[in-house]
Write an enzyme that holds these catalytic residues in place. Structure first.
Site, PDB file in Angstrom:
ATOM      1  N   THR A   1       0.816  -1.212   0.000  1.00  0.00           N
ATOM      2  CA  THR A   1       0.000   0.000   0.000  1.00  0.00           C
ATOM      3  C   THR A   1       0.850   1.262   0.000  1.00  0.00           C
ATOM      4  OG1 THR A   1      -1.496   1.308   1.395  1.00  0.00           O
ATOM      5  CG2 THR A   1      -0.111  -0.254   2.529  1.00  0.00           C
TER       6      THR A   1
ATOM      7  N   TYR B   1      -2.033   0.175  10.044  1.00  0.00           N
ATOM      8  CA  TYR B   1      -2.294  -0.482   8.758  1.00  0.00           C
ATOM      9  C   TYR B   1      -1.030  -0.456   7.894  1.00  0.00           C
ATOM     10  CZ  TYR B   1      -3.805  -1.025   3.949  1.00  0.00           C
ATOM     11  OH  TYR B   1      -3.889  -1.432   2.645  1.00  0.00           O
TER      12      TYR B   1
HETATM   13  N1  UFG Z   1     -12.657  11.477   2.073  1.00  0.00           N
HETATM   14  C1  UFG Z   1     -13.619  12.437   2.329  1.00  0.00           C
HETATM   15  N2  UFG Z   1     -14.888  12.024   2.599  1.00  0.00           N
HETATM   16  C2  UFG Z   1     -15.235  10.702   2.638  1.00  0.00           C
HETATM   17  C3  UFG Z   1     -14.251   9.727   2.366  1.00  0.00           C
HETATM   18  C4  UFG Z   1     -12.958  10.147   2.093  1.00  0.00           C
HETATM   19  O1  UFG Z   1     -13.342  13.627   2.317  1.00  0.00           O
HETATM   20  O2  UFG Z   1     -16.416  10.400   2.910  1.00  0.00           O
HETATM   21  C5  UFG Z   1     -11.285  11.908   1.749  1.00  0.00           C
HETATM   22  C6  UFG Z   1     -10.247  11.393   2.723  1.00  0.00           C
HETATM   23  O3  UFG Z   1     -10.164  12.230   3.836  1.00  0.00           O
HETATM   24  C7  UFG Z   1      -8.994  11.395   1.844  1.00  0.00           C
HETATM   25  C8  UFG Z   1      -9.537  11.069   0.448  1.00  0.00           C
HETATM   26  O4  UFG Z   1     -10.928  11.360   0.503  1.00  0.00           O
HETATM   27  O5  UFG Z   1      -8.443  12.668   1.812  1.00  0.00           O
HETATM   28  C9  UFG Z   1      -9.380   9.621   0.081  1.00  0.00           C
HETATM   29  O6  UFG Z   1      -9.851   8.841   1.152  1.00  0.00           O
HETATM   30  P1  UFG Z   1     -10.145   7.286   1.036  1.00  0.00           P
HETATM   31  O7  UFG Z   1     -10.710   6.837   2.353  1.00  0.00           O
HETATM   32  O8  UFG Z   1     -10.932   7.016  -0.193  1.00  0.00           O
HETATM   33  O9  UFG Z   1      -8.727   6.647   0.786  1.00  0.00           O
HETATM   34  P2  UFG Z   1      -7.351   6.867   1.593  1.00  0.00           P
HETATM   35  O10 UFG Z   1      -6.548   7.839   0.789  1.00  0.00           O
HETATM   36  O11 UFG Z   1      -7.551   7.158   3.014  1.00  0.00           O
HETATM   37  O12 UFG Z   1      -6.782   5.398   1.562  1.00  0.00           O
HETATM   38  C10 UFG Z   1      -6.081   4.895   0.502  1.00  0.00           C
HETATM   39  C11 UFG Z   1      -6.170   3.385   0.541  1.00  0.00           C
HETATM   40  C12 UFG Z   1      -5.524   2.875   1.770  1.00  0.00           C
HETATM   41  C13 UFG Z   1      -4.112   3.408   1.858  1.00  0.00           C
HETATM   42  C14 UFG Z   1      -4.088   4.910   1.747  1.00  0.00           C
HETATM   43  C15 UFG Z   1      -2.681   5.437   1.696  1.00  0.00           C
HETATM   44  O13 UFG Z   1      -7.522   2.978   0.487  1.00  0.00           O
HETATM   45  O14 UFG Z   1      -5.495   1.462   1.716  1.00  0.00           O
HETATM   46  O15 UFG Z   1      -4.753   5.304   0.582  1.00  0.00           O
HETATM   47  O16 UFG Z   1      -2.632   6.820   1.629  1.00  0.00           O
HETATM   48  F1  UFG Z   1      -3.575   3.093   3.042  1.00  0.00           F
END
Ligand code: UFG
Length: 330
Positions: free
Chosen positions: A117, A141
């Site tokens: 990841t 994670y």
């Molecule tokens: N976000 C929102 N509202 C929501 C959901 C997400 O604003 O309802 C934002 C989050 O704060 C973030 C972006 O959208 O800024 C992306 O969020 P996600 O939850 O879709 O994904 P992440 O970037 O947190 O996670 C992804 C992978 C993980 C990995 C991570 C590493 O899914 O497995 O990137 O940065 F660990």
């Protein structure tokens, strides 16, 4: 030459199973169905319901099915959940992966592909981030996955197993033929949440922070389409089979979209102006993370074919409608 896919009933794993079957491979899926769906595994693949950390079960299936390669997807993947339950993450993602690797070594499996990841980088100092960037995961994670990368490095040196660790950025979209998609009921990922808001399944959605040092203040991410990601695994398998060296590669498009841009795209593609609330930052979110992808292109010969955010959103919308129709019919 059977390929074992752990987590093959899950989101990315089920796309991988389709990719393998389409290429004429023999596939065994090992999945405990904790988040995966039985319906996501096509009948041409054998499904074994169980844990990948169950050594007697895994040992038996590696030998009885003649498994020559393992593609390991099964894991817990929610960053905030890992902060609340670190030991659960280290047990499932790290300790059980050690058990799986021990069985692989014992049974002479030589090829291993691992779902790593972008979270291993934490908040990168430079974007696009290359694989040589320092590894400073900020969540349990990310650490639970990085420890498996280290195990693979050591095991490959000691036992001659070769591996490709693929560091996924933000995986999104669905099978272009509509056969599978992101099905977890309590999804937290941005595109799925926005699509559900567009379909009226949620009254509104939140943006977690607009005060980041990015052009519009919301976080920047690199969204990779899930079939393109499965194709990277196929390329990795072919690389290993051709005698290629062990590798760690980013999987992303080298292009970032902000949270607000993603939401605008979902609104445009769906034609629905759903309610969006601005909230505070979510714990553990890096401001920006975008993949350098030269290594996957050069070493694996991988090139994306679905790198289009509108297409990704259209696929996610189509899949969510399929799930809604299934629910209505049941
Ligand atoms: N976000 C929102 N509202 C929501 C959901 C997400 O604003 O309802 C934002 C989050 O704060 C973030 C972006 O959208 O800024 C992306 O969020 P996600 O939850 O879709 O994904 P992440 O970037 O947190 O996670 C992804 C992978 C993980 C990995 C991570 C590493 O899914 O497995 O990137 O940065 F660990």
């Amino acid at each position: 030459m059977t390929v074992l896919v752990t987590g093959g009933a899950g989101y990315i794993g089920s796309h991988m199973v389709l990719e393998l079957l389409d290429a004429g491979e023999k596939v065994v899926v090992l999945d405990n169905l904790s988040t995966g769906r039985r319906a996501s595994v096509p009948p041409q693949a054998e499904l074994i319901v169980g844990d990948f950390g169950d050594e007697p079960l895994v040992r038996d299936l590696l030998s009885s099915r003649g498994v020559k390669a393992i593609i390991h997807f099964a894991a817990k993947i929610i960053v905030p959940e890992s902060v609340a339950d670190p030991l659960g993450y280290y047990l499932n993602n790290t300790a059980s992966a050690r058990s799986l690797l021990a069985c692989a070594v014992e049974q002479g499996v030589k090829h291993f592909i691992f779902s790593s990841t972008a979270a291993v980088y934490g908040e990168p100092e430079m974007n696009p981030v290359t694989e040589g960037e320092s590894l400073k995961p900020v969540s349990p994670y990310g650490r639970s996955k990085l420890m498996v990368e280290w195990m693979l490095e050591d095991v490959s040196r000691a036992h001659g197993l070769r591996y490709v660790a693929l560091r996924y950025f933000n995986v999104a979209g669905a099978d272009p033929k509509g056969r599978t998609g992101q099905s977890s009921p309590n999804a937290t990922h941005l595109i799925k949440v926005a699509v559900q808001a567009a379909l009226g399944m949620r009254p509104s959605m939140e943006v977690f922070g607009v005060d980041y040092p990015t052009p519009d203040g919301s976080c920047l991410r690199d969204y990779i389409q899930v079939t393109d990601l499965a194709r990277a695994h196929m390329a990795a398998l072919n690389h290993l089979r051709a005698g290629g060296e062990s590798l760690t590669c980013n999987c992303g498009y080298k292009r970032g979209y902000s949270v607000l841009e993603v939401i605008e795209t979902v609104k445009r593609v769906s034609g629905v102006d759903f309610d969006v609330k601005i909230s505070g930052r979510r714990a553990g979110d890096p401001a920006a993370i975008v993949a350098a992808n030269e290594r996957a292109r050069e070493k694996l010969g991988w090139a994306p074919i679905h790198d289009n955010l509108e297409e990704i959103v259209r696929q996610a919308l189509a899949w969510e409608k399929t799930l809604l129709a299934e629910k209505a019919a049941s």
